[in-house]
Scaffold this motif. Structure first.
Motif, mmCIF file in Angstrom:
data_model
loop_
_atom_site.group_PDB
_atom_site.id
_atom_site.type_symbol
_atom_site.label_atom_id
_atom_site.label_comp_id
_atom_site.label_asym_id
_atom_site.label_seq_id
_atom_site.Cartn_x
_atom_site.Cartn_y
_atom_site.Cartn_z
ATOM 1 N N PRO A 129 0.831 -1.217 0.000
ATOM 2 C CA PRO A 129 0.000 0.000 0.000
ATOM 3 C C PRO A 129 0.858 1.257 0.000
ATOM 4 C CG PRO A 129 0.043 -0.993 2.177
ATOM 5 C CD PRO A 129 0.750 -1.952 1.277
ATOM 6 N N ALA A 130 0.363 2.284 -0.664
ATOM 7 C CA ALA A 130 1.064 3.572 -0.678
ATOM 8 C C ALA A 130 0.918 4.252 0.680
ATOM 9 C CB ALA A 130 0.496 4.458 -1.776
ATOM 10 N N PRO A 131 1.907 5.018 1.085
ATOM 11 C CA PRO A 131 1.791 5.719 2.368
ATOM 12 C C PRO A 131 0.803 6.874 2.277
ATOM 13 C CG PRO A 131 3.774 6.419 1.229
ATOM 14 C CD PRO A 131 3.166 5.311 0.396
ATOM 15 N N GLU A 132 0.557 7.495 3.405
ATOM 16 C CA GLU A 132 -0.307 8.672 3.429
ATOM 17 C C GLU A 132 0.230 9.720 2.466
ATOM 18 O OE1 GLU A 132 -1.373 12.314 6.525
ATOM 19 O OE2 GLU A 132 -0.586 10.406 7.274
ATOM 20 N N ARG A 133 -0.655 10.230 1.597
ATOM 21 C CA ARG A 133 -0.202 11.172 0.572
ATOM 22 C C ARG A 133 0.249 12.479 1.198
ATOM 23 N NH1 ARG A 133 0.059 11.621 -4.701
ATOM 24 N NH2 ARG A 133 -0.071 13.673 -5.693
ATOM 25 N N ASN A 134 1.404 12.955 0.729
ATOM 26 C CA ASN A 134 1.954 14.223 1.182
ATOM 27 C C ASN A 134 2.522 14.937 -0.037
ATOM 28 O OD1 ASN A 134 4.484 15.891 2.138
ATOM 29 N ND2 ASN A 134 3.152 15.688 3.932
ATOM 30 N N GLU A 135 1.997 16.129 -0.338
ATOM 31 C CA GLU A 135 2.376 16.823 -1.565
ATOM 32 C C GLU A 135 3.856 17.157 -1.602
ATOM 33 O OE1 GLU A 135 0.592 17.144 -4.162
ATOM 34 O OE2 GLU A 135 -1.206 16.295 -3.234
ATOM 35 N N GLU A 136 4.389 17.657 -0.491
ATOM 36 C CA GLU A 136 5.818 17.990 -0.455
ATOM 37 C C GLU A 136 6.675 16.742 -0.611
ATOM 38 O OE1 GLU A 136 7.112 20.966 -0.479
ATOM 39 O OE2 GLU A 136 5.122 21.868 -0.478
#
Length: 398
Positions: A82-89
């Motif tokens: 699974p992908a981690p929590e999305r973070n734009e930076e």
């Protein structure tokens, strides 16, 4: 009489002086040695497109009913990371540094996100893992490529050695341009080109590996060589080049297939699978060096460079064809260094590694935690271990 392939003026706004040797016309190319002889025509390229789409359909079917059940039989992991929590930076930095940030970049991201160093490292590690194909995807892809490459090798060995030019490459040019295409040589061309068209299409939609662009250039150069050689009726030298390249590929894919199943010790065949992987890779390396670094340049490229102009004189299409052959040879040299790198690592580690372009990193339950969740601060020793893991993963992927 139907013109070769399509109208030249409609194709590249050039005429015979570009595609054919001086003094020859398309009518000469289309003139048969015997009544009813097989010559290249435009409808053959429509046949190639149809076969390519058919191969993509066959690929989907065999993935579903053969390869994936076979992978489950060998207990291959089919779990998507699974992908981690999305973070734009974090996403911006991930794309910029290709998944491996520097210490200074980690510090800046810590200031922006208010994460600890451990959380940042875990986010990047989880993000890298989620972008990688899992073992089942790599197993099925390699199984399909092995099936295709091995089938083409068997087909080529049943066709090319029976031709007169197999033992004397200069004979590839003696009957040009009136040589008719034998039926079995024609189908060898059709299936070879169709298979590479299907590979190129699927390659653009698969998860990218380290050598994505090198493989794409390889597929395009290969397709260009096969299509151009068929277009101007260079089929004898084209068949020789195709067979030369078909020798090594199946054994690398078979080594990968075996490698992706070898880690399951509970099956009781770990030692046998290790040795089979090594044997397949050694066979691949030997055939690669012999066929692509020796036979290909010494006999085939040299024939295009010397025998062909000797018979007809230089012309633009000959230069383009020779350039594509040399481009392919440069890629062979590049991959020979990668093979030597794998061999050197294998000697040091005692066994052959898998596909170095996209091997999975080892994960733990602790490392799969989301960076946004509460995480107990670790001591300096744990942070040091995490940095060492990240450095090792970066070195392995590079």
């Amino acid at each position: 009489m139907e013109p070769a392939v399509w109208s030249i003026s409609d194709f590249l706004l050039v005429r015979e002086r570009f595609w054919l040797p001086p003094g020859l016309t398309w009518e000469d190319v289309q003139t048969s040695e015997f009544p009813g002889g097989l010559k290249p025509i435009g409808s053959h390229f429509l046949l190639i497109l149809g076969l390519s789409l058919g191969l993509l359909l066959v690929r989907y079917i065999v993935y579903t009913i053969i390869y994936r059940p076979l992978g489950r039989f060998f207990l291959i992991n089919d779990r998507a990371i699974p992908a981690p929590e999305r973070n734009e930076e974090g996403e911006k930095l991930f794309k910029k540094c290709k998944g491996f940030p520097k210490e200074s970049e980690i510090s800046k991201l810590m200031e922006v996100t208010q994460w600890s160093e451990r959380q940042v490292e875990r986010w990047f590690r989880q993000r890298r893992l989620s972008a990688m194909p899992n073992k089942m995807v790599k197993f099925t892809d390699s199984a399909w490529r092995f099936t295709g490459y091995f089938s083409l090798l068997i087909f080529g060995l049943s066709v090319v050695p029976r031709m007169d030019y197999f033992t004397d490459v200069e004979l590839c040019w003696t009957r040009y341009p009136n040589r008719d295409i034998p039926t079995d040589e024609f189908w060898y061309y059709m299936f070879e080109m169709s298979y590479y068209v299907s590979l190129t299409i699927s390659h653009c939609f698969e998860q990218r590996k380290k050598d994505f662009w090198e493989m794409l250039i390889h597929h395009i150069a290969t397709l260009g060589l096969i299509a151009l050689s068929y277009y101007v009726n260079y089929t004898p030298i084209g068949a020789m080049i195709m067979l030369c390249h078909d020798f090594a590929d199946p054994w690398l894919e078979l080594a990968k297939v075996v490698h992706y199943t070898r880690h399951k010790r509970e099956m009781g065949t770990h030692y046998v699978k290790d040795k089979l992987t090594e044997a397949c890779f050694i066979l691949f390396a030997v055939l690669f060096f012999v066929t692509r670094l020796y036979i290909y340049p010494v006999y085939l490229i040299s024939s295009v460079y010397t025998h062909c102009p000797h018979n007809f004189g230089p012309w633009p299409m000959h230069t383009v064809f020779l350039t594509l052959l040399c481009t392919l040879y440069v890629l062979h040299i590049f991959w020979s260094f990668m093979i030597c790198k794998v061999i050197s690592k294998s000697i040091l580690s005692g066994h052959v590694k898998g596909d170095s372009r996209s091997d999975d990193e080892m994960t733990t339950d602790d490392d799969s935690a989301e960076p946004g969740s509460p995480v107990p601060e670790t001591n300096n020793h744990n942070n040091s271990v995490a940095r060492q893991r990240g450095s090792a993963a970066k070195a392995h992927a590079e």
